[in-house]
Design a protein around this motif. Structure first.
Motif, PDB file in Angstrom:
ATOM      1  N   THR A  19       0.802  -1.222   0.000  1.00 16.23           N
ATOM      2  CA  THR A  19       0.000   0.000   0.000  1.00 16.23           C
ATOM      3  C   THR A  19       0.841   1.282   0.000  1.00 16.23           C
ATOM      4  N   ASP A  20       2.154   1.157  -0.093  1.00 10.01           N
ATOM      5  CA  ASP A  20       3.030   2.334   0.003  1.00 10.01           C
ATOM      6  C   ASP A  20       2.596   3.487  -0.898  1.00 10.01           C
ATOM      7  N   ALA A  21       2.408   3.204  -2.174  1.00  9.92           N
ATOM      8  CA  ALA A  21       2.159   4.272  -3.146  1.00  9.92           C
ATOM      9  C   ALA A  21       0.682   4.393  -3.529  1.00  9.92           C
ATOM     10  N   LEU A  22      -0.203   3.705  -2.808  1.00 11.55           N
ATOM     11  CA  LEU A  22      -1.615   3.696  -3.180  1.00 11.55           C
ATOM     12  C   LEU A  22      -2.414   4.712  -2.380  1.00 11.55           C
ATOM     13  N   THR A  23      -3.356   5.376  -3.038  1.00 12.08           N
ATOM     14  CA  THR A  23      -4.327   6.187  -2.321  1.00 12.08           C
ATOM     15  C   THR A  23      -5.322   5.230  -1.665  1.00 12.08           C
ATOM     16  N   ALA A  24      -6.129   5.749  -0.759  1.00 12.02           N
ATOM     17  CA  ALA A  24      -7.144   4.915  -0.117  1.00 12.02           C
ATOM     18  C   ALA A  24      -8.075   4.295  -1.151  1.00 12.02           C
ATOM     19  N   THR A  25      -8.454   5.076  -2.150  1.00 14.64           N
ATOM     20  CA  THR A  25      -9.353   4.578  -3.191  1.00 14.64           C
ATOM     21  C   THR A  25      -8.684   3.485  -4.013  1.00 14.64           C
ATOM     22  N   GLU A  26      -7.413   3.675  -4.347  1.00 13.69           N
ATOM     23  CA  GLU A  26      -6.691   2.659  -5.122  1.00 13.69           C
ATOM     24  C   GLU A  26      -6.523   1.372  -4.319  1.00 13.69           C
ATOM     25  N   ALA A  27      -6.158   1.495  -3.042  1.00 20.12           N
ATOM     26  CA  ALA A  27      -6.007   0.306  -2.200  1.00 20.12           C
ATOM     27  C   ALA A  27      -7.335  -0.429  -2.067  1.00 20.12           C
ATOM     28  N   ALA A  28      -8.422   0.325  -1.835  1.00 22.90           N
ATOM     29  CA  ALA A  28      -9.740  -0.301  -1.726  1.00 22.90           C
ATOM     30  C   ALA A  28     -10.124  -0.973  -3.031  1.00 22.90           C
ATOM     31  N   GLY A  29      -9.775  -0.368  -4.165  1.00 23.56           N
ATOM     32  CA  GLY A  29     -10.066  -0.981  -5.461  1.00 23.56           C
ATOM     33  C   GLY A  29      -9.351  -2.303  -5.627  1.00 23.56           C
ATOM     34  N   GLN A  30      -8.091  -2.362  -5.218  1.00 22.38           N
ATOM     35  CA  GLN A  30      -7.340  -3.618  -5.322  1.00 22.38           C
ATOM     36  C   GLN A  30      -7.910  -4.676  -4.374  1.00 22.38           C
ATOM     37  N   VAL A  31      -8.275  -4.262  -3.163  1.00 25.90           N
ATOM     38  CA  VAL A  31      -8.860  -5.217  -2.218  1.00 25.90           C
ATOM     39  C   VAL A  31     -10.224  -5.690  -2.729  1.00 25.90           C
ATOM     40  N   ALA A  32     -11.018  -4.796  -3.285  1.00 29.45           N
ATOM     41  CA  ALA A  32     -12.331  -5.181  -3.828  1.00 29.45           C
ATOM     42  C   ALA A  32     -12.165  -6.170  -4.976  1.00 29.45           C
ATOM     43  N   ALA A  33     -11.172  -5.946  -5.839  1.00 29.11           N
ATOM     44  CA  ALA A  33     -10.920  -6.882  -6.941  1.00 29.11           C
ATOM     45  C   ALA A  33     -10.525  -8.248  -6.389  1.00 29.11           C
ATOM     46  N   TRP A  34      -9.656  -8.258  -5.371  1.00 26.02           N
ATOM     47  CA  TRP A  34      -9.282  -9.521  -4.728  1.00 26.02           C
ATOM     48  C   TRP A  34     -10.519 -10.197  -4.126  1.00 26.02           C
ATOM     49  N   ALA A  35     -11.354  -9.421  -3.409  1.00 27.67           N
ATOM     50  CA  ALA A  35     -12.541  -9.983  -2.758  1.00 27.67           C
ATOM     51  C   ALA A  35     -13.509 -10.556  -3.779  1.00 27.67           C
ATOM     52  N   ARG A  36     -13.730  -9.833  -4.886  1.00 26.23           N
ATOM     53  CA  ARG A  36     -14.638 -10.354  -5.926  1.00 26.23           C
ATOM     54  C   ARG A  36     -14.121 -11.678  -6.486  1.00 26.23           C
ATOM     55  N   ALA A  37     -12.807 -11.749  -6.737  1.00 29.48           N
ATOM     56  CA  ALA A  37     -12.227 -13.004  -7.265  1.00 29.48           C
ATOM     57  C   ALA A  37     -12.355 -14.124  -6.250  1.00 29.48           C
ATOM     58  N   ALA A  38     -12.131 -13.822  -4.968  1.00 26.71           N
ATOM     59  CA  ALA A  38     -12.263 -14.830  -3.922  1.00 26.71           C
ATOM     60  C   ALA A  38     -13.703 -15.315  -3.803  1.00 26.71           C
ATOM     61  N   LEU A  39     -14.646 -14.391  -3.891  1.00 34.32           N
ATOM     62  CA  LEU A  39     -16.067 -14.763  -3.829  1.00 34.32           C
ATOM     63  C   LEU A  39     -16.464 -15.613  -5.022  1.00 34.32           C
ATOM     64  N   GLU A  40     -15.942 -15.301  -6.192  1.00 36.23           N
ATOM     65  CA  GLU A  40     -16.233 -16.119  -7.370  1.00 36.23           C
ATOM     66  C   GLU A  40     -15.665 -17.531  -7.215  1.00 36.23           C
ATOM     67  N   ARG A  41     -14.448 -17.631  -6.653  1.00 33.23           N
ATOM     68  CA  ARG A  41     -13.868 -18.963  -6.423  1.00 33.23           C
ATOM     69  C   ARG A  41     -14.737 -19.765  -5.466  1.00 33.23           C
ATOM     70  N   SER A  42     -15.263 -19.102  -4.439  1.00 28.43           N
ATOM     71  CA  SER A  42     -16.092 -19.822  -3.467  1.00 28.43           C
ATOM     72  C   SER A  42     -17.428 -20.265  -4.057  1.00 28.43           C
TER      73      SER A  42
END
Length: 194
Positions: A169-192
């Motif tokens: 998260t060093d160079a990420l804004t809050a919005t960018e970090a949340a976007g990356q986490v949301a993308a990870w969460a969506r992929a994890a939810l799809e796997r489940s």
């Protein structure tokens, strides 16, 4: 689980995630919302981890996923007594450099003499997330919660059961970090759901 040591961006990301549509029924919660007692230690965290895992088990029976943001090492999550009742679990580690962690914690008003401890724990947290054999004694302490360390004892860093997605998260804004986490969460939810 969205995890990481203090200053990595968990609370900031949680505020953004709670407003996003993740494509599934998801309850987003802050680990510390159970209330953190004065003098909370690793043994207390074990009981709180078990509380949240038990809550996730309850939610999964009604088709709801729990997205928990908090300072929970992967080894503790896997060792929680109720973890074996989960249909699955996914971990995303938010990590930042020592310099960024110090700066963020100073801005939050953290005492200067505490920063070194946060930095050391943050570096341990990353290494533990990448390798279960890295200093497990940090979390394997006497506890009234019957933790199941044997679930991952002997695992190595290349074991597919020991897996986490890491976001720097060093160079990420809050919005960018949340976007990356949301993308990870969506992929994890799809796997489940597969």
């Amino acid at each position: 689980m969205v995890t990481g040591a203090s200053g990595a961006g968990k609370s900031t990301v949680l505020a953004e995630l709670a407003r996003q549509d993740l494509g599934h029924a998801v309850r987003c919660v802050e680990f510390d919302s159970v209330g953190v007692p004065e003098g909370a230690d690793t043994a207390w965290r074990h009981s709180a981890v078990e509380h949240w895992v038990d809550r996730a088990v309850d939610l999964q029976s009604s088709g709801v996923h729990l997205l928990l943001c908090g300072q929970v090492p992967l080894g503790e999550l896997l060792a929680a007594p109720s973890a074996e009742r989960l249909d699955g679990l996914e971990v995303c580690l938010l990590h930042c450099s020592p310099e960024v962690r110090r700066d963020r914690l100073r801005r939050r008003g953290e005492p200067e003499d505490a920063l070194i401890h946060h930095v050391r724990f943050g570096e341990w947290f990353l290494r533990h997330t990448l390798d279960p054999s890295h200093s497990p004694d940090v979390i394997r302490v006497p506890s009234p919660t019957p933790m199941r360390w044997d679930r991952w004892e002997g695992w190595t860093e290349d074991d597919p059961r020991w897996a986490a997605h890491v976001i720097d998260t060093d160079a990420l804004t809050a919005t960018e970090a949340a976007g990356q986490v949301a993308a990870w969460a969506r992929a994890a939810l799809e796997r489940s759901a597969a």
